[in-house]
Each structure stands twice: as C-alpha cells, then as structure tokens.
Design a protein around this motif. Structure first.
Motif, PDB file in Angstrom:
ATOM      1  N   THR A  54       0.813  -1.217   0.000  1.00 41.75           N
ATOM      2  CA  THR A  54       0.000   0.000   0.000  1.00 41.75           C
ATOM      3  C   THR A  54       0.846   1.267   0.000  1.00 41.75           C
ATOM      4  OG1 THR A  54      -0.131  -0.093   2.412  1.00 41.75           O
ATOM      5  CG2 THR A  54      -1.928  -1.153   1.178  1.00 41.75           C
ATOM      6  N   ASP A  55       2.132   1.120   0.312  1.00 42.15           N
ATOM      7  CA  ASP A  55       3.071   2.234   0.326  1.00 42.15           C
ATOM      8  C   ASP A  55       4.475   1.639   0.369  1.00 42.15           C
ATOM      9  OD1 ASP A  55       3.388   1.365   2.964  1.00 42.15           O
ATOM     10  OD2 ASP A  55       2.443   3.130   3.838  1.00 42.15           O
TER      11      ASP A  55
ATOM     12  N   SER B 126       5.234  -0.713   3.378  1.00 38.38           N
ATOM     13  CA  SER B 126       4.692  -2.072   3.255  1.00 38.38           C
ATOM     14  C   SER B 126       5.487  -2.888   2.230  1.00 38.38           C
ATOM     15  CB  SER B 126       3.196  -2.055   2.911  1.00 38.38           C
ATOM     16  OG  SER B 126       2.959  -1.442   1.667  1.00 38.38           O
TER      17      SER B 126
ATOM     18  N   SER C 169       0.496  -2.746  -7.071  1.00 31.62           N
ATOM     19  CA  SER C 169       1.681  -2.101  -6.494  1.00 31.62           C
ATOM     20  C   SER C 169       2.066  -0.858  -7.291  1.00 31.62           C
ATOM     21  CB  SER C 169       2.868  -3.065  -6.490  1.00 31.62           C
ATOM     22  OG  SER C 169       2.609  -4.186  -5.706  1.00 31.62           O
TER      23      SER C 169
ATOM     24  N   ALA D 240      -0.122   1.833  -6.021  1.00 31.82           N
ATOM     25  CA  ALA D 240       0.187   2.191  -4.631  1.00 31.82           C
ATOM     26  C   ALA D 240       1.524   2.921  -4.521  1.00 31.82           C
ATOM     27  CB  ALA D 240       0.187   0.938  -3.756  1.00 31.82           C
TER      28      ALA D 240
END
Length: 128
Positions: free
Chosen positions: A13-14, A17, A66, A69
């Motif tokens: 998510t970032d 992560s 991904s 994100a």
C-alpha cells in the motif's frame, strides 16, 4: 536450482509495506531486506537472504496494484520525507523532483524499484 521469491502486490500500500513484503518474501516472517533504495540494491547482490550466485527470481504478483500504490502520490510523499532530512545542498533537486511527482510526471517509486531489480540484481524479475 533457481529460487523464486514471491512479492504479493496486493499487500503493498506504500513503500513501508513494500519493505515488509520483500523482507518476508526473502527471509520469512519478520524478515528484513533493506529499508531504503540503496540497502535494497545491496541486498539484491547476495548475502542478505538471496543466493550469492544470483540464481533467483522475484515474482511480483498483482504488480499493477503495487504500481498504483507506489505511484506519483507515494513518490511525492517519500520526497517530502527526504526533503525534511536531506542536507541543504540537495533541497533544490528534491523540490524539483517533488514538483514533478505532484504533477504526475517523472519516475515513481515503483519505477525506481523495478529499475534497481532489473539493472542491479543478478536475479530475474517476473511481473505477473
């Protein structure tokens, strides 16, 4: 025999992560595999969980999730963080990169990670 490490893109998510996901993919639960781009590049070279002979594949599943994100919004967030701790001599360049990211232009964090994997790692990247 080639070892395959699976990066589950839906769990990213970032950038923080991503570090968790790649660390666990390579070194198991709670594992680490770098916490910044330079350390990540070093770890890919071997000795941090990947085989020293480079015979491995990183399979990045759901990489499109991904990619979103780790897109321009996350890139801008990371640049703001870097700007806050960078030496003053780097501020002008970081501000320019930040302006581009905020405008939805330039390379993203995802692009940087893929570049590191494909250009510096002895293994293979498979996006799926």
């Amino acid at each position: 025999m080639t070892i395959t490490y699976v990066i589950e893109g839906r769990e990213i998510t970032d950038l923080d992560s991503f570090w968790r996901v790649i660390g666990e993919a390579v070194n198991g639960p709670g594992g680490s595999f770098g916490r910044n781009l330079d350390a990540f590049a070093d770890c890919l070279g071997g000795g941090c969980g990947t085989p020293d002979d480079g015979d491995f594949t990183l399979e990045w599943r759901d990489h499109d999730l991904s990619r979103r994100a780790l897109g321009h919004a996350e890139t801008a967030r990371q640049l703001r963080l870097r700007l806050g701790r960078a030496h003053a001599s780097h501020h002008e360049r970081l501000r320019a990169e930040l302006a581009r990211a905020e405008a939805g232009e330039g390379p993203t964090v995802f692009d940087q990670l893929v570049d590191i994997i494909t250009e510096q790692a002895p293994g293979t990247l498979r996006l799926s």
